[in-house]
Scaffold this motif. Structure first.
Motif, PDB file in Angstrom:
ATOM      1  N   ASP A 108      -4.693  35.781   0.436  1.00 48.54           N
ATOM      2  CA  ASP A 108      -5.381  36.333  -0.731  1.00 48.54           C
ATOM      3  C   ASP A 108      -4.454  37.219  -1.565  1.00 48.54           C
ATOM      4  OD1 ASP A 108      -7.760  35.005  -0.289  1.00 48.54           O
ATOM      5  OD2 ASP A 108      -8.766  36.725   0.627  1.00 48.54           O
ATOM      6  N   CYS A 109      -3.635  38.033  -0.919  1.00 52.77           N
ATOM      7  CA  CYS A 109      -2.680  38.873  -1.657  1.00 52.77           C
ATOM      8  C   CYS A 109      -1.663  38.018  -2.406  1.00 52.77           C
ATOM      9  CB  CYS A 109      -1.978  39.846  -0.725  1.00 52.77           C
ATOM     10  SG  CYS A 109      -3.038  41.182  -0.141  1.00 52.77           S
ATOM     11  N   CYS A 110      -1.239  36.922  -1.792  1.00 52.98           N
ATOM     12  CA  CYS A 110      -0.335  35.989  -2.472  1.00 52.98           C
ATOM     13  C   CYS A 110      -1.022  35.417  -3.707  1.00 52.98           C
ATOM     14  CB  CYS A 110       0.075  34.865  -1.521  1.00 52.98           C
ATOM     15  SG  CYS A 110       0.997  33.531  -2.322  1.00 52.98           S
ATOM     16  N   LEU A 111      -2.268  34.998  -3.539  1.00 51.28           N
ATOM     17  CA  LEU A 111      -3.011  34.438  -4.675  1.00 51.28           C
ATOM     18  C   LEU A 111      -3.181  35.476  -5.781  1.00 51.28           C
ATOM     19  CD1 LEU A 111      -5.575  32.383  -2.608  1.00 51.28           C
ATOM     20  CD2 LEU A 111      -3.864  31.432  -4.175  1.00 51.28           C
ATOM     21  N   ASP A 112      -3.469  36.717  -5.409  1.00 51.63           N
ATOM     22  CA  ASP A 112      -3.541  37.787  -6.415  1.00 51.63           C
ATOM     23  C   ASP A 112      -2.202  37.913  -7.145  1.00 51.63           C
ATOM     24  OD1 ASP A 112      -6.178  38.484  -5.817  1.00 51.63           O
ATOM     25  OD2 ASP A 112      -5.584  40.082  -4.423  1.00 51.63           O
ATOM     26  N   HIS A 113      -1.115  37.880  -6.395  1.00 48.66           N
ATOM     27  CA  HIS A 113       0.229  38.044  -6.956  1.00 48.66           C
ATOM     28  C   HIS A 113       0.557  36.960  -7.986  1.00 48.66           C
ATOM     29  CE1 HIS A 113       4.439  39.238  -7.068  1.00 48.66           C
ATOM     30  NE2 HIS A 113       4.754  37.969  -6.912  1.00 48.66           N
ATOM     31  N   ILE A 114       0.095  35.742  -7.746  1.00 51.55           N
ATOM     32  CA  ILE A 114       0.411  34.649  -8.672  1.00 51.55           C
ATOM     33  C   ILE A 114      -0.625  34.502  -9.777  1.00 51.55           C
ATOM     34  CG2 ILE A 114       1.785  33.407  -6.963  1.00 51.55           C
ATOM     35  CD1 ILE A 114      -0.578  31.459  -6.618  1.00 51.55           C
ATOM     36  N   GLY A 115      -1.561  35.441  -9.844  1.00 51.98           N
ATOM     37  CA  GLY A 115      -2.529  35.420 -10.934  1.00 51.98           C
ATOM     38  C   GLY A 115      -3.769  34.604 -10.657  1.00 51.98           C
ATOM     39  N   PHE A 116      -4.065  34.379  -9.387  1.00 51.11           N
ATOM     40  CA  PHE A 116      -5.269  33.645  -9.010  1.00 51.11           C
ATOM     41  C   PHE A 116      -6.136  34.596  -8.192  1.00 51.11           C
ATOM     42  CE2 PHE A 116      -7.756  30.195  -7.019  1.00 51.11           C
ATOM     43  CZ  PHE A 116      -8.063  29.468  -8.152  1.00 51.11           C
ATOM     44  N   ASP A 117      -6.765  35.529  -8.915  1.00 51.76           N
ATOM     45  CA  ASP A 117      -7.480  36.634  -8.289  1.00 51.76           C
ATOM     46  C   ASP A 117      -8.831  36.201  -7.714  1.00 51.76           C
ATOM     47  OD1 ASP A 117      -9.218  36.411 -10.485  1.00 51.76           O
ATOM     48  OD2 ASP A 117      -8.337  38.128 -11.526  1.00 51.76           O
ATOM     49  N   SER A 118      -9.578  37.175  -7.199  1.00 52.79           N
ATOM     50  CA  SER A 118     -10.837  36.873  -6.510  1.00 52.79           C
ATOM     51  C   SER A 118     -11.839  36.172  -7.429  1.00 52.79           C
ATOM     52  CB  SER A 118     -11.449  38.143  -5.921  1.00 52.79           C
ATOM     53  OG  SER A 118     -11.730  39.079  -6.941  1.00 52.79           O
ATOM     54  N   GLU A 119     -11.838  36.485  -8.713  1.00 57.59           N
ATOM     55  CA  GLU A 119     -12.739  35.789  -9.639  1.00 57.59           C
ATOM     56  C   GLU A 119     -12.386  34.308  -9.730  1.00 57.59           C
ATOM     57  OE1 GLU A 119     -13.881  35.652 -14.349  1.00 57.59           O
ATOM     58  OE2 GLU A 119     -13.278  37.581 -13.512  1.00 57.59           O
ATOM     59  N   TRP A 120     -11.094  34.008  -9.875  1.00 55.74           N
ATOM     60  CA  TRP A 120     -10.658  32.608  -9.913  1.00 55.74           C
ATOM     61  C   TRP A 120     -10.962  31.913  -8.593  1.00 55.74           C
ATOM     62  CZ3 TRP A 120      -9.696  29.489 -13.759  1.00 55.74           C
ATOM     63  CH2 TRP A 120      -9.290  30.014 -14.993  1.00 55.74           C
ATOM     64  N   ARG A 121     -10.742  32.611  -7.469  1.00 58.19           N
ATOM     65  CA  ARG A 121     -11.021  32.006  -6.167  1.00 58.19           C
ATOM     66  C   ARG A 121     -12.504  31.684  -6.027  1.00 58.19           C
ATOM     67  NH1 ARG A 121      -7.134  35.979  -4.820  1.00 58.19           N
ATOM     68  NH2 ARG A 121      -8.575  37.347  -3.712  1.00 58.19           N
ATOM     69  N   SER A 122     -13.347  32.572  -6.491  1.00 60.81           N
ATOM     70  CA  SER A 122     -14.790  32.330  -6.448  1.00 60.81           C
ATOM     71  C   SER A 122     -15.156  31.121  -7.312  1.00 60.81           C
ATOM     72  CB  SER A 122     -15.527  33.581  -6.924  1.00 60.81           C
ATOM     73  OG  SER A 122     -16.906  33.353  -6.952  1.00 60.81           O
ATOM     74  N   ARG A 123     -14.558  31.032  -8.474  1.00 63.27           N
ATOM     75  CA  ARG A 123     -14.808  29.882  -9.358  1.00 63.27           C
ATOM     76  C   ARG A 123     -14.370  28.581  -8.690  1.00 63.27           C
ATOM     77  NH1 ARG A 123     -12.530  31.217 -15.279  1.00 63.27           N
ATOM     78  NH2 ARG A 123     -13.024  28.990 -15.491  1.00 63.27           N
ATOM     79  N   LEU A 124     -13.201  28.597  -8.038  1.00 63.18           N
ATOM     80  CA  LEU A 124     -12.722  27.383  -7.373  1.00 63.18           C
ATOM     81  C   LEU A 124     -13.645  27.004  -6.223  1.00 63.18           C
ATOM     82  CD1 LEU A 124     -10.731  25.088  -6.949  1.00 63.18           C
ATOM     83  CD2 LEU A 124      -9.291  26.684  -5.648  1.00 63.18           C
ATOM     84  N   LYS A 125     -14.046  27.976  -5.414  1.00 63.15           N
ATOM     85  CA  LYS A 125     -14.960  27.690  -4.311  1.00 63.15           C
ATOM     86  C   LYS A 125     -16.246  27.062  -4.830  1.00 63.15           C
ATOM     87  CE  LYS A 125     -15.433  30.452  -0.781  1.00 63.15           C
ATOM     88  NZ  LYS A 125     -15.582  31.632   0.091  1.00 63.15           N
ATOM     89  N   HIS A 126     -16.759  27.601  -5.910  1.00 62.98           N
ATOM     90  CA  HIS A 126     -17.982  27.054  -6.504  1.00 62.98           C
ATOM     91  C   HIS A 126     -17.737  25.629  -7.009  1.00 62.98           C
ATOM     92  CE1 HIS A 126     -21.878  27.018  -8.412  1.00 62.98           C
ATOM     93  NE2 HIS A 126     -21.300  26.595  -9.525  1.00 62.98           N
ATOM     94  N   ALA A 127     -16.609  25.416  -7.689  1.00 58.29           N
ATOM     95  CA  ALA A 127     -16.287  24.084  -8.205  1.00 58.29           C
ATOM     96  C   ALA A 127     -16.114  23.070  -7.065  1.00 58.29           C
ATOM     97  CB  ALA A 127     -15.037  24.120  -9.063  1.00 58.29           C
ATOM     98  N   LEU A 128     -15.622  23.551  -5.920  1.00 55.24           N
ATOM     99  CA  LEU A 128     -15.456  22.692  -4.748  1.00 55.24           C
ATOM    100  C   LEU A 128     -16.771  22.558  -3.973  1.00 55.24           C
ATOM    101  CD1 LEU A 128     -12.051  24.072  -3.465  1.00 55.24           C
ATOM    102  CD2 LEU A 128     -12.451  21.800  -4.450  1.00 55.24           C
ATOM    103  N   GLN A 129     -17.784  23.273  -4.408  1.00 47.91           N
ATOM    104  CA  GLN A 129     -19.104  23.287  -3.773  1.00 47.91           C
ATOM    105  C   GLN A 129     -19.012  23.798  -2.341  1.00 47.91           C
ATOM    106  OE1 GLN A 129     -20.851  19.435  -4.374  1.00 47.91           O
ATOM    107  NE2 GLN A 129     -20.552  19.529  -6.571  1.00 47.91           N
ATOM    108  N   VAL A 130     -18.271  24.907  -2.183  1.00 45.38           N
ATOM    109  CA  VAL A 130     -18.068  25.503  -0.868  1.00 45.38           C
ATOM    110  C   VAL A 130     -18.840  26.806  -0.720  1.00 45.38           C
ATOM    111  CG1 VAL A 130     -16.297  26.337   0.750  1.00 45.38           C
ATOM    112  CG2 VAL A 130     -15.766  24.497  -0.808  1.00 45.38           C
ATOM    113  N   ASP A 131     -19.609  27.203  -1.699  1.00 45.07           N
ATOM    114  CA  ASP A 131     -20.310  28.505  -1.647  1.00 45.07           C
ATOM    115  C   ASP A 131     -21.169  28.661  -0.423  1.00 45.07           C
ATOM    116  OD1 ASP A 131     -19.196  29.409  -4.002  1.00 45.07           O
ATOM    117  OD2 ASP A 131     -20.745  28.426  -5.208  1.00 45.07           O
TER     118      ASP A 131
END
Length: 131
Positions: A108-131
């Protein structure tokens, strides 16, 4: 890694958001390094364990290896060993995940570092239908 991977992950997220139940193919000539890491990071966001990621890589490797070897036969390079570049093994995959954790503290810290923060991760999880 900082700029391009975050951009690619955001593009993947937006693509999947625009295409519910859609499919996505991510590839390059060998499917390693950056492409493989992007896929690994997507799997982590989706909640895959390290062992699940390894299992998926091994399956993918077995299916893709003949195509990768044919590519290298058509495009030989004295600097590239086709057997090495067309394969994925457990030690390499786990090593990459360990490197990310050692360098950034966590995936998660790596993802934050590259500009893929918790909001983006939540959006991706939702798009993948993993919620």
């Amino acid at each position: 890694m900082k700029g391009s991977m975050g951009t690619v992950l955001r593009m993947i997220t937006q693509y999947l958001e625009a295409r519910p139940n859609g499919k996505l193919l991510v590839n390059c000539s060998a499917g390693k390094d950056r492409t493989g890491m992007v896929c690994c990071l997507v799997q982590r966001v989706a909640g895959y364990s390290d062992q699940e990621i390894v299992r998926e890589y091994i399956i993918s490797d077995a299916l893709a290896k003949p195509y990768a070897l044919r590519y290298f036969q058509r495009h030989p390079s004295p600097l590239a060993d086709p057997e090495v570049l067309s394969g994925a093994d457990e030690a390499g995959i786990l090593g990459a995940l360990s490197y990310v954790r050692e360098t950034y503290g966590s995936v998660d810290c790596c993802l934050d570092h590259i500009g893929f923060d918790s909001e983006w991760r939540s959006r991706l999880k939702h798009a993948l239908q993993v919620d």
